[in-house]
Design an enzyme around this catalytic site. Structure first.
Site, PDB file in Angstrom:
ATOM      1  N   SER A  29      11.520  25.547 -19.115  1.00  0.00           N
ATOM      2  CA  SER A  29      12.634  25.782 -18.200  1.00  0.00           C
ATOM      3  C   SER A  29      13.830  26.529 -18.793  1.00  0.00           C
ATOM      4  O   SER A  29      14.792  26.815 -18.087  1.00  0.00           O
ATOM      5  CB  SER A  29      13.127  24.454 -17.613  1.00  0.00           C
ATOM      6  OG  SER A  29      13.644  23.605 -18.612  1.00  0.00           O
ATOM      7  N   LYS A  81      19.902  17.872 -15.157  1.00  0.00           N
ATOM      8  CA  LYS A  81      20.405  19.058 -15.842  1.00  0.00           C
ATOM      9  C   LYS A  81      21.785  19.450 -15.321  1.00  0.00           C
ATOM     10  O   LYS A  81      22.650  19.889 -16.093  1.00  0.00           O
ATOM     11  CB  LYS A  81      19.410  20.209 -15.678  1.00  0.00           C
ATOM     12  CG  LYS A  81      18.091  19.943 -16.380  1.00  0.00           C
ATOM     13  CD  LYS A  81      17.104  21.090 -16.218  1.00  0.00           C
ATOM     14  CE  LYS A  81      15.815  20.772 -16.967  1.00  0.00           C
ATOM     15  NZ  LYS A  81      14.830  21.864 -16.865  1.00  0.00           N
TER      16      LYS A  81
END
Length: 351
Positions: free
Chosen positions: A248, A293
């Site tokens: 990611s 996140k």
């Protein structure tokens, strides 16, 4: 005497009652602190400025070209995973509002050891670095090449092409991407010979290969090779983050390479963070744990967060206060969005 006996009886009954009440509590305490649950806790993980340094090294180190000054932050974000939780730890993390509990099998599938899963995640991270470099090179129109990662033992190219060959051209058409190879071969009628110029041991040579038919009976041409796009030329990129897993970080790594090789600051001198996979063509893909996140980014000081388009609905439902979400579908869109923010223009949002 009878009165003393009665008093002792009442005291003994109270002790027995107290012990009867304490035993379950003691048992619960022991069980709660010793017995582990079949869940792992996901939460905000470390975040790193891809324009900065870690342990004295540039997170994204570019050599072979003039590196432009940068400012601000382009932070990649991660998700923390806490395993082997006892009952009390699991309940505490669930209550704190920043963590979520998921079945352990979703993170560590049955039949795979934790070490195997970690190695797989680390390989994904390495692949994301390679894709980030290629995506940046393609965006900046820097030279790339195609190298053969594998040649099938039962394919038409067996004994003619070799692993590690660089494909220079196919029937006179220059090759720079894997799509060039796929397009040239798949459009060729099976049974047709093609002339492939390869660079092997630093020398060019022409190899004639008769194109076969694809095993799926699609009627398209087939060589039986696995092409792999690689960067080429004087510009080299090294990524210096260890102990990180998953794919990611691709988008933010790519933006860092572009920022270091172009004039101006993509961040506008501000704190931008984000996430998203990326492929060499610049397509941005979805990731897991977006809510954690975002929390990590906001707590670190981010004011803008780059969100893969496929994660937008989930992100919009749990956006930390003060964090601006920017919807991203591809690399060119991400760069344009950051430039538009710096110019005070509206940009695609998840809200």
């Amino acid at each position: 005497m009878a009165s003393m006996t009665s008093t002792l009886g009442r005291v003994n009954r109270r002790i027995v009652t107290l012990l009867a009440a304490l035993v379950p509590i003691l048992v619960l305490g022991v069980v709660g602190s010793v017995v582990t649950v079949p869940f792992v806790a996901l939460g905000p993980g470390p975040t790193f400025n891809t324009l900065g340094e870690v342990e004295g090294k540039q997170v994204v180190d570019v050599e072979g070209a003039e590196v432009k000054p940068t400012s601000g932050n382009l932070n990649m974000t991660t998700v923390s995973v806490r395993d082997k939780l006892n009952i009390f730890e699991a309940i505490g993390l669930w209550i704190d509002g920043q963590h979520g509990l998921v079945p352990r099998a979703e993170v560590y599938p049955p039949g795979q050891s934790r070490d195997e899963v970690d190695k797989s995640n680390q390989q994904q991270f390495k692949d994301s670095e390679d894709s980030a470099e290629l995506a940046a090179f393609n965006y900046l129109k820097l030279p790339t090449a195609v190298e053969l990662a594998n040649v099938a033992d039962d394919g038409p190219a067996k004994d003619l092409l070799k692993k590690g060959d660089e494909i220079v051209s196919i029937d006179g058409k220059a090759v720079a991407t894997t799509k060039d190879v796929v397009s040239a071969v798949s459009s060729t009628k099976p049974g047709t010979p093609v002339h492939i110029v390869v660079r092997r041991d630093s020398a060019d040579q022409t190899v004639e290969v008769t194109v076969g038919a694809r095993p799926d009976d699609s009627g398209k041409g087939y060589l039986g090779v696995t092409p792999n796009e690689i960067s080429k030329g004087p510009v080299k990129v090294d990524f210096n983050l260890g102990e990180i897993g998953g794919p990611s970080a691709g988008l933010m790594f790519t933006l860092a390479v572009i920022d270091k090789l172009t004039t101006g600051d993509l961040s506008g001198g501000k704190f931008v963070a984000g996430t998203g996979t990326i492929d060499p063509d610049g397509k941005v893909g979805p990731i897991g744990g977006i809510q954690y996140k975002m929390i990590a980014a906001r707590e670190a000081g981010a004011v803008t967060f780059m969100v893969p388009a496929a994660n937008c609905n989930e992100a919009a439902q749990r956006t930390p206060e003060g964090l601006r979400l920017v919807k991203v579908e591809n690399l060119s869109g991400a760069v344009q969005a950051l430039q538009d923010i710096n110019a005070g223009k509206d940009v695609p949002s998840c809200s």
